[in-house]
Structures are given as structure tokens and as C-alpha cells.
Design a protein around this motif. Sequence first.
Motif, PDB file in Angstrom:
ATOM      1  N   ASN A  65       0.814  -1.207   0.000  1.00  0.00           N
ATOM      2  CA  ASN A  65       0.000   0.000   0.000  1.00  0.00           C
ATOM      3  C   ASN A  65       0.848   1.258   0.000  1.00  0.00           C
ATOM      4  N   HIS A  66       0.305   2.306  -0.617  1.00  0.00           N
ATOM      5  CA  HIS A  66       0.974   3.603  -0.610  1.00  0.00           C
ATOM      6  C   HIS A  66       1.064   4.141   0.812  1.00  0.00           C
ATOM      7  N   ASP A  67       0.097   3.796   1.643  1.00  0.00           N
ATOM      8  CA  ASP A  67       0.070   4.307   3.016  1.00  0.00           C
ATOM      9  C   ASP A  67       1.224   3.797   3.869  1.00  0.00           C
ATOM     10  N   ASP A  68       1.769   2.637   3.524  1.00  0.00           N
ATOM     11  CA  ASP A  68       2.839   2.131   4.370  1.00  0.00           C
ATOM     12  C   ASP A  68       4.184   2.032   3.652  1.00  0.00           C
ATOM     13  N   ASN A  69       4.338   1.117   2.688  1.00  0.00           N
ATOM     14  CA  ASN A  69       5.666   0.840   2.151  1.00  0.00           C
ATOM     15  C   ASN A  69       5.912   1.243   0.707  1.00  0.00           C
ATOM     16  N   LEU A  70       4.877   1.563  -0.041  1.00  0.00           N
ATOM     17  CA  LEU A  70       5.067   1.903  -1.450  1.00  0.00           C
ATOM     18  C   LEU A  70       5.591   3.334  -1.567  1.00  0.00           C
ATOM     19  N   VAL A  71       6.812   3.476  -2.091  1.00  0.00           N
ATOM     20  CA  VAL A  71       7.449   4.792  -2.175  1.00  0.00           C
ATOM     21  C   VAL A  71       7.120   5.468  -3.504  1.00  0.00           C
ATOM     22  N   SER A  72       7.328   4.756  -4.640  1.00  0.00           N
ATOM     23  CA  SER A  72       7.079   5.380  -5.936  1.00  0.00           C
ATOM     24  C   SER A  72       6.934   4.332  -7.023  1.00  0.00           C
ATOM     25  N   ILE A  73       6.290   4.758  -8.107  1.00  0.00           N
ATOM     26  CA  ILE A  73       6.197   3.965  -9.320  1.00  0.00           C
ATOM     27  C   ILE A  73       6.590   4.883 -10.466  1.00  0.00           C
ATOM     28  N   THR A  74       7.542   4.458 -11.281  1.00  0.00           N
ATOM     29  CA  THR A  74       7.955   5.232 -12.448  1.00  0.00           C
ATOM     30  C   THR A  74       7.751   4.368 -13.687  1.00  0.00           C
ATOM     31  N   VAL A  75       7.037   4.928 -14.671  1.00  0.00           N
ATOM     32  CA  VAL A  75       6.728   4.200 -15.892  1.00  0.00           C
ATOM     33  C   VAL A  75       7.490   4.833 -17.048  1.00  0.00           C
ATOM     34  N   ASP A  76       8.212   4.010 -17.794  1.00  0.00           N
ATOM     35  CA  ASP A  76       8.886   4.459 -19.002  1.00  0.00           C
ATOM     36  C   ASP A  76       8.326   3.669 -20.174  1.00  0.00           C
ATOM     37  N   ARG A  77       8.083   4.338 -21.262  1.00  0.00           N
ATOM     38  CA  ARG A  77       7.667   3.664 -22.491  1.00  0.00           C
ATOM     39  C   ARG A  77       8.926   3.208 -23.202  1.00  0.00           C
ATOM     40  N   THR A  78       8.909   1.980 -23.679  1.00  0.00           N
ATOM     41  CA  THR A  78      10.062   1.467 -24.411  1.00  0.00           C
ATOM     42  C   THR A  78       9.606   1.062 -25.798  1.00  0.00           C
ATOM     43  N   GLY A  79      10.455   1.220 -26.768  1.00  0.00           N
ATOM     44  CA  GLY A  79      10.110   0.852 -28.135  1.00  0.00           C
ATOM     45  C   GLY A  79      11.231   1.237 -29.064  1.00  0.00           C
ATOM     46  N   GLU A  80      11.040   0.899 -30.298  1.00  0.00           N
ATOM     47  CA  GLU A  80      12.037   1.213 -31.303  1.00  0.00           C
ATOM     48  C   GLU A  80      11.674   2.509 -31.994  1.00  0.00           C
ATOM     49  N   GLY A  81      12.597   3.071 -32.769  1.00  0.00           N
ATOM     50  CA  GLY A  81      12.431   4.415 -33.260  1.00  0.00           C
ATOM     51  C   GLY A  81      11.722   4.656 -34.559  1.00  0.00           C
ATOM     52  N   LYS A  82      11.161   3.643 -35.221  1.00  0.00           N
ATOM     53  CA  LYS A  82      10.492   3.916 -36.483  1.00  0.00           C
ATOM     54  C   LYS A  82       9.057   4.393 -36.245  1.00  0.00           C
ATOM     55  N   PHE A  83       8.470   4.975 -37.280  1.00  0.00           N
ATOM     56  CA  PHE A  83       7.105   5.470 -37.136  1.00  0.00           C
ATOM     57  C   PHE A  83       6.108   4.327 -37.155  1.00  0.00           C
ATOM     58  N   PHE A  84       6.255   3.386 -38.079  1.00  0.00           N
ATOM     59  CA  PHE A  84       5.388   2.214 -38.125  1.00  0.00           C
ATOM     60  C   PHE A  84       6.242   0.970 -37.909  1.00  0.00           C
ATOM     61  N   GLY A  85       5.625  -0.064 -37.423  1.00  0.00           N
ATOM     62  CA  GLY A  85       6.302  -1.346 -37.337  1.00  0.00           C
ATOM     63  C   GLY A  85       7.040  -1.583 -36.036  1.00  0.00           C
ATOM     64  N   PHE A  86       6.538  -1.066 -34.943  1.00  0.00           N
ATOM     65  CA  PHE A  86       7.194  -1.358 -33.679  1.00  0.00           C
ATOM     66  C   PHE A  86       6.167  -1.441 -32.563  1.00  0.00           C
ATOM     67  N   GLY A  87       6.597  -2.017 -31.471  1.00  0.00           N
ATOM     68  CA  GLY A  87       5.735  -2.154 -30.315  1.00  0.00           C
ATOM     69  C   GLY A  87       6.173  -1.211 -29.214  1.00  0.00           C
ATOM     70  N   VAL A  88       5.203  -0.669 -28.518  1.00  0.00           N
ATOM     71  CA  VAL A  88       5.471   0.211 -27.393  1.00  0.00           C
ATOM     72  C   VAL A  88       5.264  -0.603 -26.125  1.00  0.00           C
ATOM     73  N   GLY A  89       6.328  -0.798 -25.377  1.00  0.00           N
ATOM     74  CA  GLY A  89       6.249  -1.538 -24.129  1.00  0.00           C
ATOM     75  C   GLY A  89       6.313  -0.599 -22.941  1.00  0.00           C
ATOM     76  N   GLN A  90       6.070  -1.151 -21.784  1.00  0.00           N
ATOM     77  CA  GLN A  90       6.123  -0.359 -20.570  1.00  0.00           C
ATOM     78  C   GLN A  90       7.086  -0.999 -19.581  1.00  0.00           C
TER      79      GLN A  90
END
Length: 174
Positions: A20-45
Motif C-alpha cells: 500500500n501507498h500508506d505504508d511501504n510503497l514509495v514510488s512507481i515510475t513508468v517508461d515507455r520502451t520501443g524502437e524508433g520507427k514510425f510504423f512497425g514497432f511495439g510500445v512496451g512499458q
Amino acid sequence: GVSMSATYLKPIIGNGYTINHDDNLVSITVDRTGEGKFFGFGVGQKVEVKVLDNNRIYEITDKHQFKAYIDDVDILPTLYVKETKRDENTNDLTITAYDALEKANNHYTNELVVSENPSIREFAEACAVLLGLGIQAPYEEFDFVGQVNTEGTETIRDLLNDIAEATQTFYYIN
């Protein structure tokens, strides 16, 4: 990266910790990961979770999965733990996890169950089934039946990238 203030983390598979955030959870950071082309890639987290673990009660390994919630609404797809690091001075436990797109790097096209002459849609749906997911592919480009050449050694992620390139889309896990 995006920093979030989640209410709690709930395990899907694991030793049953709800953090829980109330006790032990300090932070969550989300980054999007993927390759650099406009089409033909997947966006991961990629998600990094910091937990204060003064009593060292959390034993979290790469066998665990979890969901993050804000006010009982899950805010991210199922996350699969990749690694954990403990800071010996502060007792912070950092958990690095990814969505199912990362799992696609560990599966190969020879694992897919498809018909003899599959459409792109059938390949995409077979990939989703293999990863334990559903799929939404409403576009007619996915119904194309033609020569899809696989040797069985390509990763599912590579195949999904090829499908996205052929259909001029990009994809993500929701």
C-alpha cells in the motif's frame, strides 16, 4: 518516464503481498520502451517500483507478477518482474518489471498454432494467445492472406514488429 502515486500494488502470482501507498510503497515510475520507427514497432512499458522494506519482509523474484491500482482501478497491464535490487543503506527495494511485450522476446514463431495459410490477423491473434492476451485488430489490412515467411526461429516480438510494419501500425499491450 512518468511518476505515479498508486494506491497499492496487488500480486497476480506470488506470496500474496499487497503493498500500500500508506505504508511501504514509495514510488512507481513508468517508461515507455520501443524502437524508433514510425510504423512497425511495439510500445512496451518498463516500470520501476520503489518499496521501503525496513523489516526485509518482501521476497520478490522474477517469478512474480503484479498489477498497480489507483482507487481500485488498475492503471497498467499485468507487470512481470524482471529484477529486484535492495539498497543496503536505506532498505529501499527497487523492483523492475515489464508488460507482456518483454515476454515476446522469449518466445519464437515455431510455438504458434496457425492454419496452413494464415492471414496476418491469424498470426497476430496466435501471438496474443501465446502471450496470454486478447487482441483488437479491427482493420481489414489484418485479413490479408499471402506469403508470411517464418523459419520458426524469429521471436514473437520480431513477428509482431513485422506485422505492424506490413499493416502500417504500431502496437502496445493494454
